[in-house]
Enzyme design. Structure first.
Site, PDB file in Angstrom:
ATOM      1  N   SER A 179       0.827  -1.205   0.000  1.00 46.05           N
ATOM      2  CA  SER A 179       0.000   0.000   0.000  1.00 46.05           C
ATOM      3  C   SER A 179       0.873   1.272   0.000  1.00 46.05           C
ATOM      4  O   SER A 179       1.635   1.468  -0.947  1.00 46.05           O
ATOM      5  CB  SER A 179      -0.947  -0.076   1.206  1.00 46.05           C
ATOM      6  N   ASP A 195      -9.650  -5.447  -3.200  1.00 43.84           N
ATOM      7  CA  ASP A 195      -9.305  -4.028  -3.153  1.00 43.84           C
ATOM      8  C   ASP A 195     -10.397  -3.286  -3.918  1.00 43.84           C
ATOM      9  O   ASP A 195     -11.159  -3.879  -4.683  1.00 43.84           O
ATOM     10  CB  ASP A 195      -7.950  -3.781  -3.861  1.00 43.84           C
ATOM     11  N   HIS A 236      -7.367  -6.105   1.079  1.00 45.49           N
ATOM     12  CA  HIS A 236      -6.182  -5.266   1.307  1.00 45.49           C
ATOM     13  C   HIS A 236      -5.374  -5.711   2.529  1.00 45.49           C
ATOM     14  O   HIS A 236      -4.186  -5.420   2.627  1.00 45.49           O
ATOM     15  CB  HIS A 236      -6.682  -3.836   1.527  1.00 45.49           C
TER      16      HIS A 236
END
Ligand SMILES: N[C@@H](CC(=O)c1ccccc1NC=O)C(=O)O
Length: 288
Positions: free
Chosen positions: A145, A232, A264
């Site tokens: 991320s 996601d 995620h």
């Protein structure tokens, strides 16, 4: 826009809203994040308590024999999480013969994102000095991320990453990252009161999607994996797909893959499990 049909960008840039787990909870997004913090912290504690692995900032191999190094950079949109939630990935890799370095970094607003990115280049420099001093045979870097975003700088900093250094890098793994910060810079959810310190002047220089890449050939022995999770948001998935395209068009050996079944967060949680899909993928990098 990365997702032209998107009606709520705040939602698309809030990974926890997209989990398909915890649907029996009143607020699944809070539940998934709470679970992530609890599980990843536990993974860190278990390394020492149950698996006999010492976690300082670095785990040194026994003696000074050649060993590959794996470096992990955590996410949390540059403002949350820390090292104590970043050790899930360590166990399976150590058991496969890697040394693992887990990076801690200053969070916004203590630093602006621009300052953090500069500090990240110092970290890269330190890691390469370390590899040279301790006879590391090869390095793989992975970022999750916001950590994937930070890691992208490795491709740009020719002053830190000499050709000799880039040749040591086996692979770069960009997990569920964001590479174009223009859409999120004005979102109160991601950048409340502009704690990241973004403005029109710096937004392009902090967006890897928009960089001019030169010196691509020094990376011709490095594989670049741009990965997104099935759960996601569409915006996140398109950012990754697009970034892989950008890199490939520049001449890097970059591929995009969508990891089925993961969101995620459990894509990181499951790095702690030796035979999970994500661990198997990380392990296969060295033999591909
Ligand atoms: N507050 C965000 C959390 C978040 O973005 C996040 C949390 C842990 C690891 C990575 C994250 N996202 C990107 O860096 C959310 O609830 O989705």
């Amino acid at each position: 826009m990365y997702n032209p049909r998107c009606k709520d960008l705040d939602r698309d840039y809030f990974p926890s809203y997209h989990t398909t787990r915890f649907q029996d909870q009143p607020e699944p997004n809070l539940a998934v994040l709470e679970h992530f913090v609890r599980v990843t912290k536990l993974h860190g504690r278990e390394l020492t308590e149950k698996q006999g692995i010492s976690v300082d900032h670095l785990r040194y191999g026994e003696g000074r024999q050649l060993a590959p190094l794996f470096v992990f950079v955590h996410g949390g949109y540059w403002q949350e999480m820390d090292m104590s939630m970043s050790c899930s990935i360590v166990g399976p890799l150590v058991r496969r013969g890697y040394r693992v370095a887990v990076m801690d970094y200053n969070l916004c607003p203590q630093v602006t994102l621009e300052e953090l990115m500069t500090q990240f280049t110092h970290f890269l420099n330190w890691i390469f000095d370390y590899t040279e001093m301790t006879k590391v045979s090869a390095v793989t870097f992975a970022g999750h991320s916001a950590g994937a975003h930070l890691l992208a700088q490795i491709l740009m900093r020719q002053n830190v990453i000499t050709a000799q250094r880039s040749k040591m890098v086996w692979a770069l793994v960009f997990l569920c990252g964001v590479y174009d910060l223009r859409e999120l810079s004005n979102l109160e959810s991601v950048n409340p009161k502009n704690i990241l310190g973004l403005n029109e002047r710096n937004i392009e220089s902090v967006s890897p999607m928009l960089w001019e890449y030169t010196d691509v050939t020094v990376w011709n022995s490095t594989k670049i994996y741009v990965v997104a999770a099935e759960h996601d948001s569409p915006t996140f998935i398109e950012q990754s797909r697009h970034y892989a395209d950008v890199l490939r068009k520049k001449g890097y050996k970059a591929s995009f893959s969508l990891f089925k079944g993961y969101d995620h967060f459990d894509i990181i949680e499951e790095t702690a499990i030796d035979d999970s899909d994500v661990s198997r993928f990380l392990r296969n990098i060295e033999i591909e």
